[in-house]
Design a protein around this motif. Structure first.
Motif, PDB file in Angstrom:
ATOM      1  N   SER A 283       0.861  -1.317   0.058  1.00 44.24           N
ATOM      2  CA  SER A 283      -0.140   0.043  -0.071  1.00 44.24           C
ATOM      3  C   SER A 283       0.959   1.367   0.020  1.00 44.24           C
ATOM      4  CB  SER A 283      -0.942  -0.097   1.410  1.00 44.24           C
ATOM      5  OG  SER A 283       0.011   0.148   2.386  1.00 44.24           O
ATOM      6  N   LEU A 284       0.400   2.176  -0.284  1.00 40.73           N
ATOM      7  CA  LEU A 284       0.744   3.591  -0.455  1.00 40.73           C
ATOM      8  C   LEU A 284       1.242   3.835   1.102  1.00 40.73           C
ATOM      9  CD1 LEU A 284      -0.940   6.169  -2.860  1.00 40.73           C
ATOM     10  CD2 LEU A 284       1.575   5.601  -2.695  1.00 40.73           C
ATOM     11  N   LYS A 285       0.180   3.551   2.080  1.00 40.42           N
ATOM     12  CA  LYS A 285       0.559   3.843   3.371  1.00 40.42           C
ATOM     13  C   LYS A 285       1.830   3.516   3.874  1.00 40.42           C
ATOM     14  CE  LYS A 285      -1.546   3.086   7.987  1.00 40.42           C
ATOM     15  NZ  LYS A 285      -2.501   2.263   8.858  1.00 40.42           N
ATOM     16  N   LEU A 286       1.934   2.087   3.410  1.00 37.00           N
ATOM     17  CA  LEU A 286       3.297   1.477   3.754  1.00 37.00           C
ATOM     18  C   LEU A 286       4.472   2.122   3.277  1.00 37.00           C
ATOM     19  CD1 LEU A 286       4.700  -0.851   5.233  1.00 37.00           C
ATOM     20  CD2 LEU A 286       4.426  -2.245   3.249  1.00 37.00           C
ATOM     21  N   ILE A 287       4.443   2.447   2.217  1.00 38.61           N
ATOM     22  CA  ILE A 287       5.632   3.194   1.340  1.00 38.61           C
ATOM     23  C   ILE A 287       5.837   4.598   2.114  1.00 38.61           C
ATOM     24  CG2 ILE A 287       6.192   4.178  -0.786  1.00 38.61           C
ATOM     25  CD1 ILE A 287       4.502   2.275  -2.307  1.00 38.61           C
ATOM     26  N   ASP A 288       4.822   5.138   2.231  1.00 38.80           N
ATOM     27  CA  ASP A 288       4.945   6.689   3.028  1.00 38.80           C
ATOM     28  C   ASP A 288       5.514   6.186   4.404  1.00 38.80           C
ATOM     29  OD1 ASP A 288       4.218   8.201   1.193  1.00 38.80           O
ATOM     30  OD2 ASP A 288       2.029   8.010   1.793  1.00 38.80           O
ATOM     31  N   THR A 289       5.030   5.211   5.145  1.00 37.74           N
ATOM     32  CA  THR A 289       5.879   4.748   6.556  1.00 37.74           C
ATOM     33  C   THR A 289       7.240   4.488   6.452  1.00 37.74           C
ATOM     34  OG1 THR A 289       3.705   4.135   7.192  1.00 37.74           O
ATOM     35  CG2 THR A 289       5.300   3.373   8.478  1.00 37.74           C
ATOM     36  N   VAL A 290       7.725   3.763   5.453  1.00 40.67           N
ATOM     37  CA  VAL A 290       9.112   3.250   5.347  1.00 40.67           C
ATOM     38  C   VAL A 290       9.719   4.485   4.974  1.00 40.67           C
ATOM     39  CG1 VAL A 290      10.452   2.226   3.984  1.00 40.67           C
ATOM     40  CG2 VAL A 290       8.444   1.066   4.371  1.00 40.67           C
ATOM     41  N   ALA A 291       9.233   5.400   4.084  1.00 40.26           N
ATOM     42  CA  ALA A 291       9.905   6.888   3.741  1.00 40.26           C
ATOM     43  C   ALA A 291      10.041   7.931   4.989  1.00 40.26           C
ATOM     44  CB  ALA A 291       9.083   7.601   2.808  1.00 40.26           C
ATOM     45  N   THR A 292       9.136   7.467   6.060  1.00 38.65           N
ATOM     46  CA  THR A 292       9.445   8.651   7.313  1.00 38.65           C
ATOM     47  C   THR A 292      10.000   8.016   8.456  1.00 38.65           C
ATOM     48  OG1 THR A 292       7.087   8.131   7.613  1.00 38.65           O
ATOM     49  CG2 THR A 292       7.388  10.155   6.742  1.00 38.65           C
ATOM     50  N   LEU A 293       9.774   6.644   8.733  1.00 39.59           N
ATOM     51  CA  LEU A 293      10.295   5.992   9.951  1.00 39.59           C
ATOM     52  C   LEU A 293      11.951   5.580   9.589  1.00 39.59           C
ATOM     53  CD1 LEU A 293       7.796   3.610  10.765  1.00 39.59           C
ATOM     54  CD2 LEU A 293       7.878   5.701  11.933  1.00 39.59           C
ATOM     55  N   ASN A 294      12.741   6.408  10.506  1.00 39.46           N
ATOM     56  CA  ASN A 294      14.181   6.182  10.490  1.00 39.46           C
ATOM     57  C   ASN A 294      14.611   5.163  10.901  1.00 39.46           C
ATOM     58  OD1 ASN A 294      15.179   8.828   9.906  1.00 39.46           O
ATOM     59  ND2 ASN A 294      15.262   9.683  11.986  1.00 39.46           N
ATOM     60  N   LYS A 295      14.030   4.367  11.685  1.00 39.27           N
ATOM     61  CA  LYS A 295      14.516   2.858  11.921  1.00 39.27           C
ATOM     62  C   LYS A 295      14.180   1.907  10.803  1.00 39.27           C
ATOM     63  CE  LYS A 295      14.352   3.415  16.913  1.00 39.27           C
ATOM     64  NZ  LYS A 295      13.635   2.995  18.159  1.00 39.27           N
ATOM     65  N   VAL A 296      13.094   2.278  10.042  1.00 38.54           N
ATOM     66  CA  VAL A 296      12.948   1.031   9.079  1.00 38.54           C
ATOM     67  C   VAL A 296      13.942   1.399   7.757  1.00 38.54           C
ATOM     68  CG1 VAL A 296      11.312   0.325   7.468  1.00 38.54           C
ATOM     69  CG2 VAL A 296      10.699   1.443   9.515  1.00 38.54           C
ATOM     70  N   CYS A 297      14.852   0.239   7.724  1.00 31.29           N
ATOM     71  CA  CYS A 297      15.916   0.260   6.515  1.00 31.29           C
ATOM     72  C   CYS A 297      15.140   0.359   5.163  1.00 31.29           C
ATOM     73  CB  CYS A 297      16.566  -0.835   6.683  1.00 31.29           C
ATOM     74  SG  CYS A 297      17.300  -1.077   8.176  1.00 31.29           S
ATOM     75  N   GLU A 298      16.019   0.983   4.200  1.00 31.21           N
ATOM     76  CA  GLU A 298      15.897   1.371   2.813  1.00 31.21           C
ATOM     77  C   GLU A 298      16.356   0.081   2.083  1.00 31.21           C
ATOM     78  OE1 GLU A 298      18.083   3.189   4.696  1.00 31.21           O
ATOM     79  OE2 GLU A 298      16.907   4.869   5.195  1.00 31.21           O
ATOM     80  N   HIS A 299      15.232  -0.899   2.299  1.00 33.82           N
ATOM     81  CA  HIS A 299      15.418  -2.216   1.561  1.00 33.82           C
ATOM     82  C   HIS A 299      14.051  -3.001   1.526  1.00 33.82           C
ATOM     83  CE1 HIS A 299      16.523  -6.515   1.020  1.00 33.82           C
ATOM     84  NE2 HIS A 299      16.941  -6.036   0.017  1.00 33.82           N
ATOM     85  N   LEU A 300      13.928  -3.226   0.273  1.00 30.43           N
ATOM     86  CA  LEU A 300      12.657  -4.178   0.119  1.00 30.43           C
ATOM     87  C   LEU A 300      12.581  -5.359  -0.787  1.00 30.43           C
ATOM     88  CD1 LEU A 300      10.052  -0.996  -0.495  1.00 30.43           C
ATOM     89  CD2 LEU A 300      10.080  -2.575   1.727  1.00 30.43           C
ATOM     90  N   GLU A 301      12.000  -6.396  -0.537  1.00 33.17           N
ATOM     91  CA  GLU A 301      11.699  -7.318  -1.308  1.00 33.17           C
ATOM     92  C   GLU A 301      10.498  -7.432  -1.929  1.00 33.17           C
ATOM     93  OE1 GLU A 301      13.815 -10.500  -1.160  1.00 33.17           O
ATOM     94  OE2 GLU A 301      15.301  -9.961   0.495  1.00 33.17           O
ATOM     95  N   LEU A 302      10.442  -7.385  -3.331  1.00 39.11           N
ATOM     96  CA  LEU A 302       9.500  -7.222  -4.043  1.00 39.11           C
ATOM     97  C   LEU A 302       9.277  -8.118  -5.291  1.00 39.11           C
ATOM     98  CD1 LEU A 302       7.031  -5.375  -4.000  1.00 39.11           C
ATOM     99  CD2 LEU A 302       8.029  -3.809  -5.660  1.00 39.11           C
ATOM    100  N   PRO A 303       8.964  -9.480  -5.085  1.00 40.80           N
ATOM    101  CA  PRO A 303       9.196 -10.366  -5.889  1.00 40.80           C
ATOM    102  C   PRO A 303       8.194 -10.124  -7.007  1.00 40.80           C
ATOM    103  CG  PRO A 303       8.885 -11.574  -3.958  1.00 40.80           C
ATOM    104  CD  PRO A 303       8.302  -9.988  -3.677  1.00 40.80           C
ATOM    105  N   VAL A 304       8.798 -10.281  -8.287  1.00 48.63           N
ATOM    106  CA  VAL A 304       8.140 -10.051  -9.696  1.00 48.63           C
ATOM    107  C   VAL A 304       7.687 -11.221 -10.099  1.00 48.63           C
ATOM    108  CG1 VAL A 304      10.023  -9.812 -11.249  1.00 48.63           C
ATOM    109  CG2 VAL A 304       7.888  -8.716 -11.627  1.00 48.63           C
ATOM    110  N   GLN A 305       8.596 -12.226 -10.043  1.00 50.82           N
ATOM    111  CA  GLN A 305       8.257 -13.647 -10.695  1.00 50.82           C
ATOM    112  C   GLN A 305       8.186 -13.584 -12.113  1.00 50.82           C
ATOM    113  OE1 GLN A 305       8.759 -15.593  -8.414  1.00 50.82           O
ATOM    114  NE2 GLN A 305       7.796 -15.101  -6.616  1.00 50.82           N
ATOM    115  N   ALA A 306       7.921 -12.681 -13.119  1.00 47.71           N
ATOM    116  CA  ALA A 306       7.982 -12.835 -14.429  1.00 47.71           C
ATOM    117  C   ALA A 306       7.578 -11.502 -15.059  1.00 47.71           C
ATOM    118  CB  ALA A 306       6.947 -13.782 -15.039  1.00 47.71           C
ATOM    119  N   GLY A 307       8.103 -11.260 -16.160  1.00 47.29           N
ATOM    120  CA  GLY A 307       8.128  -9.794 -16.801  1.00 47.29           C
ATOM    121  C   GLY A 307       7.008  -9.689 -17.891  1.00 47.29           C
ATOM    122  N   ASP A 308       6.187 -10.650 -17.910  1.00 45.18           N
ATOM    123  CA  ASP A 308       5.149 -10.846 -18.922  1.00 45.18           C
ATOM    124  C   ASP A 308       3.828 -11.036 -18.415  1.00 45.18           C
ATOM    125  OD1 ASP A 308       5.028 -11.735 -22.013  1.00 45.18           O
ATOM    126  OD2 ASP A 308       3.705 -12.994 -21.022  1.00 45.18           O
TER     127      ASP A 308
END
Ligand code: SAM
Ligand code: SF4
Length: 477
Positions: A283-308
């Motif tokens: 969610s956008l709320k989660l992205i904003d939270t990661v962007a604002t909270l200092n303790k949350v690291c700048e790393h995300l696992e976002l599996p795409v699985q395929a490009g088609d």
């Protein structure tokens, strides 16, 4: 985890001949784990509880009274390793009939009778995370396996509660010595926050083995993390097959962003990570939270699985390439220093050369920091196994896998080389071959040499050498 050495000749003392403090039994246990972080976390949890009631980690299968296999069957290659290890243990048990063998993880399906027939050497099969079964078995054997192993038992703060095992056992040499054989002390802990998966991606066995999603109450997670921080833990990684659906089944529906906000208030906790995200649910709320909270690291696992898009549809992933691209652009716009990892499967049934090229060009375009690539492996019982023929020859799968790995080496090499000469903050996790190692906030592995005691400390490291897999640097004091 490296394969343990099997010393079939070693004489083992049956578990019921060990004793401690009167009549209670002292076990030497060995836990063998393969698979995902969730398996590792559950093994740590079992080890921690066995330790906390006086049992001891053994160094090999052959000097253990109790062996627990924590298994993975996500791909045939993992299942083969499990079957091989069960075969070795059968030999060991023939020599030492008192050896107790317990099996958990994703090998264990609902037909345990059939598994018992196939593996008569096994004393107990219990579903992943089903500690109730383990406790009942322990009680029958006269082995006191703690009730606290069950989830949902940290309703309020209680300093006598020993939380999940991976704590840095500061000022407790005895415990540290015991744990060293199982796992070195670390300032980092894995915290399962949601069990199971509701998604049923067509290729995946996990929902059939781990069941439907069940979130842990927010208060319970808070108590556990507070306890761990009191014991020296600095970084937690929240785990779930799909962390983005955390809380939908809890009263009041707290979500992952709410949990991150709460955890951020814990003094002494320095870093927070979480995995794995699902592109259809992030969610956008989660992205904003990661962007604002200092303790949350700048790393995300976002599996795409395929490009088609056609392959994604056949995989039942629930998003299109357009949605995935938009999501990545939003994340990168809001969190400019983000590092992104992804998973990709090659050779899914019917994948044409052109469809594979779409995956390749997506990776070129996105430039992920890390790509985990796997060749499709049909898993009996899944939708893809039922509906599609595994029609891509294994040489073609291998060739596609190699192409992706080759591309990713070049991409990661370029990304990491940009850190040359820069200073990074590293949380030091331990020592390997005389060198300290730890990770940056962006999850890059960094090595450095120094005579000081850096375990659990944050070090400022000036990067001198880079490679696609790790960085080497010097401490800046
Ligand atoms: N929940 C995560 C997600 O949605 O991507 C990942 C969990 S899955 C256990 C870990 C990885 O194993 C997946 O990302 C996928 O790439 C791979 N995987 C799962 N089933 C597979 C299969 N049948 N063949 C090959 N790879 C598979
Ligand atoms: Fe498997 Fe899909 Fe669930 Fe991940 S989201 S565990 S790939 S079913």
């Amino acid at each position: 985890m490296p394969k343990p050495k099997i010393e079939l000749e070693t004489k083992i003392k049956p578990y019921n001949q060990h004793s401690r403090e009167g009549n209670s039994v002292m076990l030497r246990y060995f836990i063998w784990t393969i698979g995902c972080q969730m398996n590792k976390a559950e093994s740590q949890q079992i080890a921690g509880y066995l330790d906390s009631i006086g049992h001891q980690a053994a160094t090999t299968f052959s000097n253990a009274d109790l062996v627990i296999l924590n298994t993975c069957v996500v791909r045939q290659s993992a299942e083969n390793k499990v079957l091989g290890t069960l075969g070795l243990l059968k030999g060991l048990k023939n020599k030492h009939p008192n050896l107790q063998i317990l099996v958990t993880g994703c090998l264990v399906d609902s037909d345990t009778q059939e598994l018992k027939r196939r593996f008569p050497q096994v004393n107990l099969l219990f579903k992943p995370g089903d500690f109730q079964e383990l406790i009942a078995w322990g009680q029958k054997q006269g082995i006191p396996i703690e009730q606290r192993l069950l989830r949902g038992v940290y309703p309020e703060r209680d300093s006598s509660v020993v939380p999940i095992s991976s704590g840095l056992p500061q000022n407790d040499k005895k415990r540290r010595a015991r744990n060293d054989t199982w796992m070195p002390p670390s300032p980092c802990a894995f915290i399962p926050i949601i069990q199971g998966c509701d998604n049923f991606c067509s290729y995946c066995i996990v929902p059939y083995r781990r069941g439907r999603e069940v979130s842990r109450p927010l208060g319970e997670i808070m108590c556990e993390v507070e306890e761990l921080v009191e014991r020296g833990i600095k970084e937690v990684t929240l785990l779930g097959q799909n962390v983005d659906s955390y809380g939908h089944d809890l009263p009041g529906h707290p979500d992952l962003a709410d949990l991150l906000n709460e955890l951020s208030n814990i003094d002494g906790l320095v870093r927070i990570r979480f995995l794995t995200n699902h592109p259809k649910d992030m969610s956008l709320k989660l992205i904003d939270t990661v962007a604002t909270l200092n303790k949350v690291c700048e790393h995300l696992e976002l599996p795409v699985q395929a490009g088609d898009d056609d392959i994604l549809r056949a995989m039942r992933r629930g998003y299109t390439m357009e949605r995935y691209r938009e999501l990545v652009h939003t994340i990168r716009r809001k969190i400019p220093r983000i590092s992104l990892s992804t998973d990709i499967i090659v050779g899914f049934p019917g994948e044409t050369e052109e469809q594979f090229e779409h995956s390749l060009s997506l990776l070129k375009e996105m430039r992920f920091d890390v790509v985990h690539v796997a060749a499709y492996s049909p898993r009996p019982g899944t939708i893809a196994w039922r509906e599609y023929k595994d029609d891509i020859p294994s040489e073609v799968k291998k060739e596609r896998l190699n192409k992706i790995e080759g591309l990713q080496v070049a991409v990661a090499s370029e990304i990491n080389s940009q850190l040359q000469g820069r200073q990074v903050e590293v949380l030091v996790e331990g020592k390997k071959k005389g060198k300290w190692f730890g990770r940056t906030r962006s999850n890059k592995l960094v090595f450095f040499e120094d005579a000081g005691d850096w375990l659990g400390q944050l070090a400022r490291i000036q990067i001198e050498k880079t490679s696609p897999w790790s960085l080497v640097g010097e401490v800046k004091k």
